[in-house]
Design a protein around this motif. Structure first.
Motif, PDB file in Angstrom:
ATOM      1  N   ALA A 235     -17.463  -7.723   4.624  1.00 54.00           N
ATOM      2  CA  ALA A 235     -17.220  -6.692   3.610  1.00 54.00           C
ATOM      3  C   ALA A 235     -17.930  -7.085   2.326  1.00 54.00           C
ATOM      4  CB  ALA A 235     -15.712  -6.522   3.380  1.00 54.00           C
ATOM      5  N   GLY A 236     -17.670  -6.302   1.295  1.00 55.04           N
ATOM      6  CA  GLY A 236     -18.228  -6.591  -0.010  1.00 55.04           C
ATOM      7  C   GLY A 236     -17.144  -6.935  -1.005  1.00 55.04           C
ATOM      8  N   ASN A 237     -17.561  -7.253  -2.197  1.00 50.95           N
ATOM      9  CA  ASN A 237     -16.622  -7.584  -3.260  1.00 50.95           C
ATOM     10  C   ASN A 237     -15.641  -6.443  -3.506  1.00 50.95           C
ATOM     11  OD1 ASN A 237     -16.069  -9.512  -5.642  1.00 50.95           O
ATOM     12  ND2 ASN A 237     -16.353  -7.550  -6.682  1.00 50.95           N
ATOM     13  N   GLY A 238     -16.131  -5.190  -3.444  1.00 53.19           N
ATOM     14  CA  GLY A 238     -15.287  -4.033  -3.723  1.00 53.19           C
ATOM     15  C   GLY A 238     -14.126  -3.897  -2.754  1.00 53.19           C
ATOM     16  N   PHE A 239     -14.392  -4.104  -1.470  1.00 53.60           N
ATOM     17  CA  PHE A 239     -13.316  -4.008  -0.477  1.00 53.60           C
ATOM     18  C   PHE A 239     -12.206  -5.000  -0.789  1.00 53.60           C
ATOM     19  CE2 PHE A 239     -11.243  -5.760   3.248  1.00 53.60           C
ATOM     20  CZ  PHE A 239     -10.731  -4.623   3.858  1.00 53.60           C
ATOM     21  N   ALA A 240     -12.581  -6.257  -1.025  1.00 54.16           N
ATOM     22  CA  ALA A 240     -11.578  -7.292  -1.290  1.00 54.16           C
ATOM     23  C   ALA A 240     -10.812  -6.998  -2.568  1.00 54.16           C
ATOM     24  CB  ALA A 240     -12.254  -8.662  -1.363  1.00 54.16           C
ATOM     25  N   VAL A 241     -11.503  -6.528  -3.611  1.00 49.66           N
ATOM     26  CA  VAL A 241     -10.826  -6.223  -4.876  1.00 49.66           C
ATOM     27  C   VAL A 241      -9.821  -5.097  -4.682  1.00 49.66           C
ATOM     28  CG1 VAL A 241     -11.151  -5.322  -7.206  1.00 49.66           C
ATOM     29  CG2 VAL A 241     -12.701  -7.067  -6.340  1.00 49.66           C
ATOM     30  N   LEU A 244      -6.820  -6.475  -2.756  1.00 49.03           N
ATOM     31  CA  LEU A 244      -6.003  -7.369  -3.584  1.00 49.03           C
ATOM     32  C   LEU A 244      -5.281  -6.597  -4.686  1.00 49.03           C
ATOM     33  CD1 LEU A 244      -8.586 -10.280  -3.801  1.00 49.03           C
ATOM     34  CD2 LEU A 244      -6.427 -10.324  -2.534  1.00 49.03           C
ATOM     35  N   GLU A 245      -5.939  -5.598  -5.253  1.00 47.03           N
ATOM     36  CA  GLU A 245      -5.284  -4.739  -6.252  1.00 47.03           C
ATOM     37  C   GLU A 245      -4.085  -4.033  -5.637  1.00 47.03           C
ATOM     38  OE1 GLU A 245      -6.038  -0.508  -8.555  1.00 47.03           O
ATOM     39  OE2 GLU A 245      -7.800  -1.675  -7.917  1.00 47.03           O
ATOM     40  N   ARG A 246      -4.278  -3.578  -4.406  1.00 39.52           N
ATOM     41  CA  ARG A 246      -3.167  -2.914  -3.697  1.00 39.52           C
ATOM     42  C   ARG A 246      -1.994  -3.868  -3.509  1.00 39.52           C
ATOM     43  NH1 ARG A 246       0.530  -1.012  -1.515  1.00 39.52           N
ATOM     44  NH2 ARG A 246       0.683   0.388   0.278  1.00 39.52           N
ATOM     45  N   ALA A 247      -2.293  -5.134  -3.200  1.00 37.61           N
ATOM     46  CA  ALA A 247      -1.237  -6.115  -2.983  1.00 37.61           C
ATOM     47  C   ALA A 247      -0.528  -6.491  -4.284  1.00 37.61           C
ATOM     48  CB  ALA A 247      -1.823  -7.367  -2.335  1.00 37.61           C
ATOM     49  N   ILE A 248      -1.263  -6.555  -5.381  1.00 31.17           N
ATOM     50  CA  ILE A 248      -0.689  -7.021  -6.652  1.00 31.17           C
ATOM     51  C   ILE A 248      -0.061  -5.881  -7.448  1.00 31.17           C
ATOM     52  CG2 ILE A 248      -1.225  -8.100  -8.874  1.00 31.17           C
ATOM     53  CD1 ILE A 248      -3.453  -9.656  -7.431  1.00 31.17           C
ATOM     54  N   TYR A 249      -0.752  -4.737  -7.515  1.00 26.10           N
ATOM     55  CA  TYR A 249      -0.299  -3.636  -8.374  1.00 26.10           C
ATOM     56  C   TYR A 249       0.155  -2.395  -7.601  1.00 26.10           C
ATOM     57  CZ  TYR A 249      -2.387  -6.237 -12.242  1.00 26.10           C
ATOM     58  OH  TYR A 249      -2.693  -7.203 -13.167  1.00 26.10           O
ATOM     59  N   GLY A 250      -0.099  -2.352  -6.301  1.00 25.51           N
ATOM     60  CA  GLY A 250       0.274  -1.174  -5.535  1.00 25.51           C
ATOM     61  C   GLY A 250      -0.672  -0.005  -5.722  1.00 25.51           C
ATOM     62  N   THR A 251      -1.849  -0.274  -6.300  1.00 23.39           N
ATOM     63  CA  THR A 251      -2.827   0.786  -6.541  1.00 23.39           C
ATOM     64  C   THR A 251      -4.179   0.410  -5.940  1.00 23.39           C
ATOM     65  OG1 THR A 251      -3.489  -0.183  -8.665  1.00 23.39           O
ATOM     66  CG2 THR A 251      -1.728   1.477  -8.702  1.00 23.39           C
ATOM     67  N   SER A 252      -5.043   1.405  -5.822  1.00 19.30           N
ATOM     68  CA  SER A 252      -6.432   1.186  -5.429  1.00 19.30           C
ATOM     69  C   SER A 252      -7.284   2.037  -6.354  1.00 19.30           C
ATOM     70  CB  SER A 252      -6.654   1.592  -3.970  1.00 19.30           C
ATOM     71  OG  SER A 252      -8.033   1.503  -3.629  1.00 19.30           O
ATOM     72  N   HIS A 267      -6.459   2.340 -14.445  1.00 16.94           N
ATOM     73  CA  HIS A 267      -7.900   2.187 -14.287  1.00 16.94           C
ATOM     74  C   HIS A 267      -8.368   0.769 -14.575  1.00 16.94           C
ATOM     75  CE1 HIS A 267      -7.273   2.958 -18.559  1.00 16.94           C
ATOM     76  NE2 HIS A 267      -8.466   2.428 -18.794  1.00 16.94           N
ATOM     77  N   LYS A 268      -7.480  -0.029 -15.200  1.00 11.88           N
ATOM     78  CA  LYS A 268      -7.836  -1.419 -15.488  1.00 11.88           C
ATOM     79  C   LYS A 268      -7.317  -2.405 -14.433  1.00 11.88           C
ATOM     80  CE  LYS A 268      -7.952  -0.728 -20.511  1.00 11.88           C
ATOM     81  NZ  LYS A 268      -7.481  -1.224 -21.830  1.00 11.88           N
ATOM     82  N   HIS A 269      -6.586  -1.893 -13.466  1.00 11.16           N
ATOM     83  CA  HIS A 269      -5.961  -2.779 -12.488  1.00 11.16           C
ATOM     84  C   HIS A 269      -6.979  -3.604 -11.703  1.00 11.16           C
ATOM     85  CE1 HIS A 269      -1.855  -0.512 -12.191  1.00 11.16           C
ATOM     86  NE2 HIS A 269      -2.036  -1.119 -13.345  1.00 11.16           N
ATOM     87  N   HIS A 270      -8.127  -3.003 -11.373  1.00 12.10           N
ATOM     88  CA  HIS A 270      -9.095  -3.748 -10.561  1.00 12.10           C
ATOM     89  C   HIS A 270      -9.652  -4.942 -11.325  1.00 12.10           C
ATOM     90  CE1 HIS A 270     -12.171  -1.616 -12.862  1.00 12.10           C
ATOM     91  NE2 HIS A 270     -13.074  -2.415 -12.329  1.00 12.10           N
ATOM     92  N   ILE A 271      -9.910  -4.777 -12.612  1.00  9.93           N
ATOM     93  CA  ILE A 271     -10.456  -5.896 -13.379  1.00  9.93           C
ATOM     94  C   ILE A 271      -9.370  -6.920 -13.687  1.00  9.93           C
ATOM     95  CG2 ILE A 271     -10.165  -5.003 -15.735  1.00  9.93           C
ATOM     96  CD1 ILE A 271     -13.361  -6.608 -14.270  1.00  9.93           C
ATOM     97  N   GLU A 288      -1.593 -18.654  -1.519  1.00  4.26           N
ATOM     98  CA  GLU A 288      -0.722 -19.835  -1.513  1.00  4.26           C
ATOM     99  C   GLU A 288       0.239 -19.843  -2.691  1.00  4.26           C
ATOM    100  OE1 GLU A 288      -3.487 -23.034  -1.415  1.00  4.26           O
ATOM    101  OE2 GLU A 288      -3.863 -22.859   0.754  1.00  4.26           O
ATOM    102  N   ALA A 289      -0.187 -19.273  -3.813  1.00  8.42           N
ATOM    103  CA  ALA A 289       0.660 -19.241  -5.006  1.00  8.42           C
ATOM    104  C   ALA A 289       1.658 -18.094  -4.984  1.00  8.42           C
ATOM    105  CB  ALA A 289      -0.216 -19.149  -6.262  1.00  8.42           C
ATOM    106  N   GLY A 290       1.569 -17.219  -3.999  1.00  9.15           N
ATOM    107  CA  GLY A 290       2.481 -16.090  -3.911  1.00  9.15           C
ATOM    108  C   GLY A 290       2.056 -14.898  -4.739  1.00  9.15           C
ATOM    109  N   LEU A 291       0.878 -14.957  -5.352  1.00  4.25           N
ATOM    110  CA  LEU A 291       0.375 -13.821  -6.116  1.00  4.25           C
ATOM    111  C   LEU A 291       0.042 -12.657  -5.198  1.00  4.25           C
ATOM    112  CD1 LEU A 291      -0.663 -12.655  -8.838  1.00  4.25           C
ATOM    113  CD2 LEU A 291      -2.890 -13.687  -8.305  1.00  4.25           C
ATOM    114  N   VAL A 292      -0.485 -12.957  -4.018  1.00  3.24           N
ATOM    115  CA  VAL A 292      -0.830 -11.946  -3.015  1.00  3.24           C
ATOM    116  C   VAL A 292       0.042 -12.181  -1.798  1.00  3.24           C
ATOM    117  CG1 VAL A 292      -2.655 -11.061  -1.510  1.00  3.24           C
ATOM    118  CG2 VAL A 292      -3.207 -11.785  -3.848  1.00  3.24           C
TER     119      VAL A 292
END
Length: 406
Positions: A235-241, A244-252, A267-271, A288-292
């Motif tokens: 994948a690319g950087n965008g897919f992973a971001v 991960l945004e979905r996991a941390i903030y519940g948004t994409s 709109h700032k969640h990805h950054i 490992e830290a439980g952030l994701v």
């Protein structure tokens, strides 16, 4: 003065349309042909054979015709050893070097046919006489003194045949793009192919774009990873971001996938996500830290599923694991591609073409995108073994996971 050469075709050349295609190529390029021998296979497993005497008004025209015939599996009837010329310098190939197709290929050396290892399109072929062995090399991997195959004499190409009866779990994979195919039944065939590939010990590579997450299909893909139906992710950087945004903030891209609402500062969640993952030390450290605690990248880390994130000039951040060197990213993708037995390409034009360029034509490929142009471009680049599904990936992936796992 007429110039002539004799070529041979073997295999299921009638069912695959190879024979007719070769006839047409000769005529379209201004040549003539005479069928000297034609043996028709009379059973499903029996192959056919055709020997053609091809003629052209001059040497250059004949060479052009033979080149096109060769790409379609027609080989000279009187093979000689391949011509080998040393590379004059690093990353410099001899003039007239043989450029590979993605079909199984052999080169003749010292009177013996050598299988070309790690076949993929648009590469040079290097022969190591001490082996002896033959292998592909990208132009940037060629080193001074490498013995590179030049011309097409002594090279044999074997395009995969189309199954005569269309049976078996991969029988539907005969190339082509259509939005008219019944999606549910085709998804069931893809699911059958996934299960069969795993049962035979094969490896499945998923090539995914950000739309997989943004369309709400991320949870289903994560489930396939968790249940062992994904052996590698490209994948690319965008897919992973997005994931991960979905996991941390519940948004994409700042949108709540379930409610379709846009939270304040969404709109700032990805950054923000990129910043938090960098602060944690990377994706694995964030898990490992439980952030994701969920998502595709989470399942890859927990399940030890290798992934390649190839960067681009438009990436935000990028994430620490994103490979920003283009050549390094190509090599990483190439390693994944050569280990794959089946590839699912999900809504990503650039990554699908990049991975498709590295795949041998014997690898089963399913490309899914809502835009027919994505699938068409993949096939036009030479991945003729791919089957294209023009449908919403947000529907395809959950249905596929349900069919495979439930």
């Amino acid at each position: 003065m007429t110039h002539t050469k004799t070529v041979e075709l073997e295999g299921h050349i009638i069912d695959s349309g190879t024979m007719g295609r070769c006839f047409g190529l000769v005529m379209d390029l201004g040549g003539e042909f005479e069928v000297e021998a034609f043996d028709v296979g009379r059973h499903k497993e029996e192959e056919s054979y055709c020997r053609l005497r091809v003629s052209a008004p001059n040497e250059e025209r004949l060479r052009s015709i033979l080149h096109e015939l060769h790409q379609n599996g027609a080989n000279l009837s009187d093979p000689v050893d391949a011509t080998l010329d040393p590379a004059p310098a690093d990353r410099v190939v001899p003039t007239g070097f043989y450029s590979t197709t993605n079909h199984p290929t052999q080169v003749r050396h010292a009177g013996e046919w050598l299988d070309v290892e790690r076949i993929e399109m648009d590469c040079a072929v290097v022969v190591d006489p001490d082996g002896p062995r033959a292998y592909t090399a990208t132009l940037n991997a060629v080193r001074a003194g490498d013995l590179v195959v030049t011309g097409e004499a002594g090279v044999r190409v074997d395009p995969p045949d189309r199954p005569r009866d269309g049976g078996g779990p991969f029988g539907f994979m005969q190339g082509g793009v259509s939005s008219e195919r019944p999606s549910r039944s085709l998804i069931e065939r893809v699911a059958e192919a996934l299960v069969e590939t795993k049962a035979e010990g094969g490896r499945i590579l998923v090539v995914a774009g950000p739309a997989v997450i943004h369309s709400g299909a991320g949870e289903a893909l994560a489930r396939l990873v968790r249940e062992g139906y994904v052996d590698a992710l490209s994948a690319g950087n965008g897919f992973a971001v997005h994931d991960l945004e979905r996991a941390i903030y519940g948004t994409s891209l700042g949108m709540n996938i379930e409610t379709l609402e846009h939270p304040r500062k969404g709109h700032k969640h990805h950054i923000y996500t990129i910043s938090e993952v960098i602060r944690a030390g990377g994706i694995e450290a964030a898990v490992e830290a439980g952030l994701v605690e969920d998502g595709v990248m989470y399942e890859c880390v927990v399940g030890d599923v290798p992934y390649v994130l190839a960067g681009s000039i438009r990436d935000d951040g990028p994430l620490p694991e994103t490979i920003t060197d283009a050549v390094e990213a190509q090599n990483a993708i190439r390693e994944q591609a050569h280990e794959a037995d089946m590839v699912l390409m999900l809504s990503t034009l650039l990554h699908s073409v990049a991975v498709g360029n590295c795949l041998p034509s014997t690898t089963k490929v399913v490309c899914v995108d809502i835009d027919p142009a994505t699938v068409t471009q993949l096939l036009d680049r030479g991945s003729s073994q791919a089957v294209g599904m023009v449908t919403d990936v947000g529907t395809f992936v959950p249905t596929l996971a349900e069919t495979v796992l439930d």
